[in-house]
Design a protein around this motif. Structure first.
Motif, short mmCIF file in Angstrom:
data_model
loop_
_atom_site.label_atom_id
_atom_site.label_comp_id
_atom_site.label_asym_id
_atom_site.label_seq_id
_atom_site.Cartn_x
_atom_site.Cartn_y
_atom_site.Cartn_z
N GLU A 118 0.82 -1.22 0.00
CA GLU A 118 0.00 0.00 0.00
C GLU A 118 0.85 1.27 0.00
OE1 GLU A 118 -3.19 0.18 2.82
OE2 GLU A 118 -3.67 -1.93 2.51
N MET A 119 1.99 1.22 0.65
CA MET A 119 2.83 2.42 0.75
C MET A 119 3.22 2.96 -0.62
SD MET A 119 6.37 3.06 2.83
CE MET A 119 7.42 2.09 1.77
N VAL A 120 3.47 2.07 -1.60
CA VAL A 120 3.88 2.53 -2.93
C VAL A 120 2.78 2.41 -3.97
CG1 VAL A 120 6.33 2.08 -2.52
CG2 VAL A 120 4.90 0.29 -3.53
N ASP A 121 1.61 1.92 -3.58
CA ASP A 121 0.50 1.75 -4.50
C ASP A 121 -0.28 3.06 -4.63
OD1 ASP A 121 -1.29 0.60 -6.23
OD2 ASP A 121 -2.46 -0.41 -4.67
N ARG A 122 0.35 4.00 -5.27
CA ARG A 122 -0.21 5.35 -5.44
C ARG A 122 0.41 5.95 -6.69
NH1 ARG A 122 0.12 8.22 -0.79
NH2 ARG A 122 0.34 6.37 0.45
N PRO A 123 -0.19 7.01 -7.24
CA PRO A 123 0.39 7.62 -8.45
C PRO A 123 1.75 8.27 -8.20
CG PRO A 123 -1.88 8.34 -8.14
CD PRO A 123 -1.49 7.58 -6.91
N GLN A 124 1.97 8.82 -7.01
CA GLN A 124 3.23 9.50 -6.70
C GLN A 124 4.32 8.48 -6.39
OE1 GLN A 124 0.46 9.78 -4.84
NE2 GLN A 124 -0.30 11.85 -5.05
N LEU A 125 5.55 8.82 -6.76
CA LEU A 125 6.69 8.00 -6.39
C LEU A 125 6.96 8.21 -4.90
CD1 LEU A 125 6.93 7.95 -9.48
CD2 LEU A 125 9.37 8.00 -9.17
N VAL A 126 7.43 7.16 -4.26
CA VAL A 126 7.71 7.20 -2.83
C VAL A 126 9.19 6.89 -2.63
CG1 VAL A 126 7.17 6.18 -0.58
CG2 VAL A 126 5.37 6.42 -2.31
N LEU A 127 9.86 7.74 -1.90
CA LEU A 127 11.28 7.54 -1.58
C LEU A 127 11.44 7.23 -0.11
CD1 LEU A 127 13.09 10.44 -3.46
CD2 LEU A 127 12.91 8.04 -4.12
N ARG A 128 12.28 6.25 0.19
CA ARG A 128 12.60 5.94 1.58
C ARG A 128 13.67 6.92 2.04
NH1 ARG A 128 10.72 3.39 5.61
NH2 ARG A 128 9.85 1.79 4.26
N LEU A 129 13.43 7.66 3.10
CA LEU A 129 14.39 8.62 3.63
C LEU A 129 15.25 8.01 4.73
CD1 LEU A 129 12.16 11.81 3.74
CD2 LEU A 129 13.77 11.09 1.97
N ALA B 9 14.79 4.65 8.13
CA ALA B 9 14.04 3.46 8.55
C ALA B 9 12.56 3.73 8.81
CB ALA B 9 14.69 2.85 9.79
N ASN B 10 12.23 4.94 9.23
CA ASN B 10 10.85 5.25 9.61
C ASN B 10 10.24 6.43 8.87
OD1 ASN B 10 10.70 3.21 11.67
ND2 ASN B 10 12.13 4.48 12.82
N ARG B 11 10.90 6.90 7.81
CA ARG B 11 10.38 8.06 7.08
C ARG B 11 10.43 7.82 5.59
NH1 ARG B 11 12.73 13.47 7.32
NH2 ARG B 11 14.66 12.32 7.18
N VAL B 12 9.37 8.29 4.91
CA VAL B 12 9.34 8.28 3.45
C VAL B 12 8.94 9.67 2.97
CG1 VAL B 12 8.73 5.82 3.29
CG2 VAL B 12 6.91 7.55 3.33
N SER B 13 9.20 9.90 1.71
CA SER B 13 8.79 11.16 1.10
C SER B 13 7.90 10.82 -0.10
CB SER B 13 10.02 11.94 0.63
OG SER B 13 9.61 13.12 -0.05
N ILE B 14 6.71 11.39 -0.12
CA ILE B 14 5.79 11.22 -1.25
C ILE B 14 6.14 12.34 -2.23
CG2 ILE B 14 3.39 11.13 -1.99
CD1 ILE B 14 3.90 9.01 0.11
#
Length: 178
Positions: A54-65, A67-72
């Motif tokens: 689900e975290m990456v199942d979106r139109p926007q790319l998701v970057l892992r910043l 262990a506990n943070r991502v950037s949409i």
């Protein structure tokens, strides 16, 4: 007071003329190379709908910043839903690797009863600036009768590619060739 009002009006007017950020769209690409020595195959394969976290199942790319943070990435988007993009790339790579077998991704495969079905469940599909893109996928191959042919887990990592407008992104395409 009048001067302050003019400054506010001017800043609002100039702010309204500012251009919106440019949106960039990305796709995954088939990269497998056909082996000319491979004998032609006379069977069909369907790549079933792909399970994606689900975290990456979106139109926007998701970057892992970390262990506990991502950037949409609001302005960096998939041109097609990730689930169908992965299925299409895997089908294209299998077509090249299986020497002419008829391979299609769902839903394009709905008109044919395949000899084999490939099911993919992506556990992790991550990219981080300046580091590798990582893929962890569970996969299953079943015959037309539903008999389990083979199952496995593939964990892959692709190092950062050559500099590009978005160098953190280039590695993710290579993950799907294997």
């Amino acid at each position: 007071m009048k001067r302050l009002a003019r400054v506010l009006v001017a800043s609002l007017t100039l702010g309204g003329c500012a251009s919106a950020p440019v949106e960039r769209f990305y796709t995954l690409s088939a990269v497998a190379v056909a082996d000319p020595a491979t004998q032609p195959r006379a069977y069909s394969v369907t790549v079933d709908p792909v399970g994606v976290p689900e975290m990456v199942d979106r139109p926007q790319l998701v970057l892992r910043l970390d262990a506990n943070r991502v950037s949409i990435m609001e302005h960096e988007r998939w041109a097609t839903p990730l689930q169908s993009g992965i299925g299409q790339v895997v089908a294209a790579n299998l077509t090249r690797l299986l020497g002419g077998a008829w391979v299609a991704a769902h839903p394009m495969s709905a008109t044919t009863a395949p000899d084999y079905r490939v099911t993919l469940d992506v556990q992790r599909f991550e990219s981080a600036p300046g580091t590798a893109a990582d893929l962890d996928v569970l996969w299953t191959i079943r015959s037309a009768r539903g008999v389990l042919v083979k199952t496995g887990r593939s964990t892959l990592s692709e190092p950062p590619g050559v500099p590009a407008p978005r160098p953190w992104w280039r590695p993710t395409t290579g993950l799907w060739r294997r």
